[in-house]
Design a protein around this motif. Structure first.
Motif, PDB file in Angstrom:
ATOM      1  N   HIS A 125       0.804  -1.219   0.000  1.00 11.21           N
ATOM      2  CA  HIS A 125       0.000   0.000   0.000  1.00 11.21           C
ATOM      3  C   HIS A 125       0.835   1.266   0.000  1.00 11.21           C
ATOM      4  CE1 HIS A 125      -3.971  -1.807   0.172  1.00 11.21           C
ATOM      5  NE2 HIS A 125      -3.297  -2.819   0.654  1.00 11.21           N
ATOM      6  N   SER A 126       1.969   1.199  -0.706  1.00 14.64           N
ATOM      7  CA  SER A 126       2.802   2.380  -0.913  1.00 14.64           C
ATOM      8  C   SER A 126       2.424   3.022  -2.245  1.00 14.64           C
ATOM      9  CB  SER A 126       4.270   1.978  -0.913  1.00 14.64           C
ATOM     10  OG  SER A 126       4.492   0.936  -1.842  1.00 14.64           O
ATOM     11  N   LEU A 127       1.175   2.892  -2.620  1.00 20.78           N
ATOM     12  CA  LEU A 127       0.706   3.348  -3.924  1.00 20.78           C
ATOM     13  C   LEU A 127      -0.450   4.336  -3.744  1.00 20.78           C
ATOM     14  CD1 LEU A 127       0.205   1.102  -7.020  1.00 20.78           C
ATOM     15  CD2 LEU A 127      -1.642   2.598  -6.318  1.00 20.78           C
ATOM     16  N   ALA A 128      -0.337   5.481  -4.411  1.00 24.01           N
ATOM     17  CA  ALA A 128      -1.399   6.484  -4.414  1.00 24.01           C
ATOM     18  C   ALA A 128      -1.620   6.938  -5.848  1.00 24.01           C
ATOM     19  CB  ALA A 128      -1.028   7.670  -3.527  1.00 24.01           C
ATOM     20  N   VAL A 129      -2.752   7.578  -6.088  1.00 21.88           N
ATOM     21  CA  VAL A 129      -3.050   8.093  -7.429  1.00 21.88           C
ATOM     22  C   VAL A 129      -3.505   9.542  -7.304  1.00 21.88           C
ATOM     23  CG1 VAL A 129      -4.467   7.864  -9.507  1.00 21.88           C
ATOM     24  CG2 VAL A 129      -3.706   5.808  -8.282  1.00 21.88           C
ATOM     25  N   VAL A 130      -2.937  10.397  -8.134  1.00 19.95           N
ATOM     26  CA  VAL A 130      -3.287  11.817  -8.163  1.00 19.95           C
ATOM     27  C   VAL A 130      -3.852  12.157  -9.541  1.00 19.95           C
ATOM     28  CG1 VAL A 130      -2.423  14.183  -7.982  1.00 19.95           C
ATOM     29  CG2 VAL A 130      -1.500  12.398  -6.491  1.00 19.95           C
ATOM     30  N   LEU A 131      -5.001  12.822  -9.569  1.00 19.92           N
ATOM     31  CA  LEU A 131      -5.607  13.238 -10.836  1.00 19.92           C
ATOM     32  C   LEU A 131      -5.003  14.580 -11.238  1.00 19.92           C
ATOM     33  CD1 LEU A 131      -7.793  12.252 -12.840  1.00 19.92           C
ATOM     34  CD2 LEU A 131      -9.374  13.790 -11.697  1.00 19.92           C
ATOM     35  N   ASP A 132      -4.320  14.611 -12.374  1.00 19.85           N
ATOM     36  CA  ASP A 132      -3.652  15.827 -12.833  1.00 19.85           C
ATOM     37  C   ASP A 132      -4.560  16.712 -13.675  1.00 19.85           C
ATOM     38  OD1 ASP A 132      -1.114  14.966 -11.718  1.00 19.85           O
ATOM     39  OD2 ASP A 132      -1.038  13.525 -13.363  1.00 19.85           O
ATOM     40  N   LYS A 133      -5.430  16.080 -14.466  1.00 22.20           N
ATOM     41  CA  LYS A 133      -6.233  16.865 -15.412  1.00 22.20           C
ATOM     42  C   LYS A 133      -7.461  16.063 -15.827  1.00 22.20           C
ATOM     43  CE  LYS A 133      -5.748  18.819 -20.099  1.00 22.20           C
ATOM     44  NZ  LYS A 133      -4.806  18.969 -21.233  1.00 22.20           N
ATOM     45  N   MET A 134      -8.614  16.728 -15.906  1.00 28.56           N
ATOM     46  CA  MET A 134      -9.817  16.098 -16.439  1.00 28.56           C
ATOM     47  C   MET A 134     -10.608  17.161 -17.195  1.00 28.56           C
ATOM     48  SD  MET A 134     -12.779  13.790 -14.559  1.00 28.56           S
ATOM     49  CE  MET A 134     -13.672  15.107 -13.741  1.00 28.56           C
ATOM     50  N   GLU A 135     -10.730  17.007 -18.495  1.00 31.24           N
ATOM     51  CA  GLU A 135     -11.476  17.988 -19.273  1.00 31.24           C
ATOM     52  C   GLU A 135     -12.120  17.316 -20.483  1.00 31.24           C
ATOM     53  OE1 GLU A 135      -8.681  20.984 -20.418  1.00 31.24           O
ATOM     54  OE2 GLU A 135      -7.913  19.828 -22.120  1.00 31.24           O
ATOM     55  N   ARG A 136     -13.265  17.857 -20.879  1.00 29.81           N
ATOM     56  CA  ARG A 136     -13.964  17.341 -22.059  1.00 29.81           C
ATOM     57  C   ARG A 136     -13.343  17.953 -23.311  1.00 29.81           C
ATOM     58  NH1 ARG A 136     -18.516  14.553 -22.830  1.00 29.81           N
ATOM     59  NH2 ARG A 136     -19.106  14.760 -20.631  1.00 29.81           N
ATOM     60  N   GLN A 137     -13.002  17.111 -24.273  1.00 32.11           N
ATOM     61  CA  GLN A 137     -12.409  17.604 -25.512  1.00 32.11           C
ATOM     62  C   GLN A 137     -13.453  18.335 -26.345  1.00 32.11           C
ATOM     63  OE1 GLN A 137     -10.452  14.309 -27.462  1.00 32.11           O
ATOM     64  NE2 GLN A 137      -8.877  14.141 -25.902  1.00 32.11           N
ATOM     65  N   LYS A 138     -13.054  19.466 -26.910  1.00 34.44           N
ATOM     66  CA  LYS A 138     -13.974  20.297 -27.682  1.00 34.44           C
ATOM     67  C   LYS A 138     -14.545  19.534 -28.869  1.00 34.44           C
ATOM     68  CE  LYS A 138     -11.852  24.721 -26.481  1.00 34.44           C
ATOM     69  NZ  LYS A 138     -11.153  25.921 -26.991  1.00 34.44           N
ATOM     70  N   ASP A 139     -15.854  19.698 -29.068  1.00 35.83           N
ATOM     71  CA  ASP A 139     -16.572  19.114 -30.212  1.00 35.83           C
ATOM     72  C   ASP A 139     -16.541  17.589 -30.222  1.00 35.83           C
ATOM     73  OD1 ASP A 139     -17.019  21.747 -31.113  1.00 35.83           O
ATOM     74  OD2 ASP A 139     -15.068  21.742 -32.131  1.00 35.83           O
ATOM     75  N   LYS A 140     -16.185  16.969 -29.082  1.00 44.20           N
ATOM     76  CA  LYS A 140     -16.154  15.509 -29.014  1.00 44.20           C
ATOM     77  C   LYS A 140     -16.795  15.054 -27.706  1.00 44.20           C
ATOM     78  CE  LYS A 140     -11.879  14.821 -31.693  1.00 44.20           C
ATOM     79  NZ  LYS A 140     -10.497  14.257 -31.626  1.00 44.20           N
ATOM     80  N   ASP A 141     -17.444  13.895 -27.742  1.00 46.15           N
ATOM     81  CA  ASP A 141     -18.011  13.323 -26.523  1.00 46.15           C
ATOM     82  C   ASP A 141     -16.959  12.453 -25.845  1.00 46.15           C
ATOM     83  OD1 ASP A 141     -19.838  12.699 -24.541  1.00 46.15           O
ATOM     84  OD2 ASP A 141     -20.629  10.964 -25.633  1.00 46.15           O
ATOM     85  N   VAL A 142     -15.792  13.039 -25.588  1.00 45.93           N
ATOM     86  CA  VAL A 142     -14.670  12.320 -24.982  1.00 45.93           C
ATOM     87  C   VAL A 142     -14.096  13.175 -23.853  1.00 45.93           C
ATOM     88  CG1 VAL A 142     -12.372  11.337 -25.324  1.00 45.93           C
ATOM     89  CG2 VAL A 142     -14.077  11.157 -27.142  1.00 45.93           C
ATOM     90  N   ILE A 143     -13.866  12.554 -22.689  1.00 42.27           N
ATOM     91  CA  ILE A 143     -13.255  13.249 -21.565  1.00 42.27           C
ATOM     92  C   ILE A 143     -11.806  12.794 -21.431  1.00 42.27           C
ATOM     93  CG2 ILE A 143     -13.299  13.591 -19.061  1.00 42.27           C
ATOM     94  CD1 ILE A 143     -16.339  13.163 -19.202  1.00 42.27           C
ATOM     95  N   HIS A 144     -10.904  13.753 -21.430  1.00 41.09           N
ATOM     96  CA  HIS A 144      -9.473  13.466 -21.331  1.00 41.09           C
ATOM     97  C   HIS A 144      -9.080  13.469 -19.854  1.00 41.09           C
ATOM     98  CE1 HIS A 144      -5.088  14.603 -22.617  1.00 41.09           C
ATOM     99  NE2 HIS A 144      -5.199  13.385 -22.137  1.00 41.09           N
TER     100      HIS A 144
END
Length: 305
Positions: A214-233
């Motif tokens: 359990h020496s593992l963590a996760v950090v979210l750096d970026k979350m955004e919806r791509q323009k003109d696309k139904d895709v979240i980066h």
């Protein structure tokens, strides 16, 4: 407060307490009907309070899945214990969950000692009854009756769903009249960003097995919806403590990291209801579990408790 049938509306906060790996997160996900708490067969998977909200016609139950109570070995462990013990005094009902296969031991005795200073009603919930012979159940119940005066003792299988509805009915009886704290369609008070990091961490724990503790963590750096696309980066970083762990998480020619990302992306798409483009990176932060500044950066804010 009255519901639509002019009956008194009930609501309350229910803490799920127990040793690591007794099935608390499995139970929470079963009750809520979707994954909001990560599941692993490794102890201490849950690090923060995960609030799950179940809204019925006449009741709203807010469940708090706490870190498994254990003897701390580092500052992260201290934080987890503080979270678990503080919730005992903040709630309307406590579910003390045990693993039917493991019986009664020092860990359970340690938790019951904590109950002596608590006035909150406590249920004993015996989980994983599908893993034992029915003849083993009554002696187990008798053993716990000698240790503490529980308001209810209810055997269940969170995995199979056995007796879970009966447990919910009993919980309802013990909750006070109160308001509907959350909208009917809200199932957790955690933001999507937190759940996304937990889903990624779950896949990393599953796939690396015993190689990464359990020496593992996760950090979210970026979350955004791509323009003109139904895709979240989504861009996230997996944090480990040693260079050797980084190599394991990345895998040969990036194969392990790719598989972690592939599996996590499926759950994240289900959560967000959209196509997801997921990018993962791995970074070494030596001994981060003992550094308060990094614990805060990773979402473990001791000031809240």
């Amino acid at each position: 407060m009255l519901n639509n049938d002019n009956k008194a509306y009930k609501s309350g906060f229910i803490s799920i307490i127990g040793r690591p790996n007794v099935g608390k997160s499995t139970f929470l996900n079963r009750v809520i009907g979707q994954k909001i708490a990560i599941m692993s067969d490794k102890p201490q998977t849950t690090r923060n309070k995960i609030q799950g909200v179940l809204t019925l016609n006449d009741t709203q139950m807010i469940f708090i899945d706490t870190p498994g109570i254990h003897k701390p070995k580092h500052k992260l462990g201290d934080f987890m214990m503080k979270v678990a013990q503080n919730t005992l005094k903040e709630v309307d009902l406590i579910l003390f969950m045990i693993n039917a296969e493991e019986g009664f031991g020092r860990g359970e005795e340690f938790i019951i000692e904590k109950f002596q200073t608590v006035n909150t009603p406590i249920f004993l919930v015996i989980n994983k009854i599908d893993q034992i012979h029915p003849d083993q159940l009554l002696p187990l119940i008798d053993a716990y009756k000698e240790k503490y005066s529980f308001k209810e003792i209810i055997p269940i299988s969170a995995l199979e769903g056995n007796n879970v509805d009966r447990l919910l009915e009993q919980i309802k009886k013990f909750l006070p009249e109160g308001p509907q704290y959350y909208p009917a369609d809200q199932v957790t008070d955690h933001p999507e960003r937190f759940i996304i990091t937990e889903l990624i961490r779950e896949k990393a724990l599953h796939l690396t097995r015993e190689e990464i503790p359990h020496s593992l963590a996760v950090v979210l750096d970026k979350m955004e919806r791509q323009k003109d696309k139904d895709v979240i980066h989504v861009m996230a970083t997996v944090i480990v403590e040693r260079d050797s762990q980084k190599g394991i998480v990345i895998g040969k020619q990036g194969s392990m990291l790719k598989e972690i990302g592939s599996r996590a992306r499926v759950d994240i798409e289900n959560l967000l209801g959209s196509k997801v483009f997921l990018e993962l990176w791995v970074k070494v932060q030596k001994d981060w579990r003992n550094k308060m500044s990094q614990l805060r950066d990773f979402g473990f804010n001791d000031d809240e408790y």
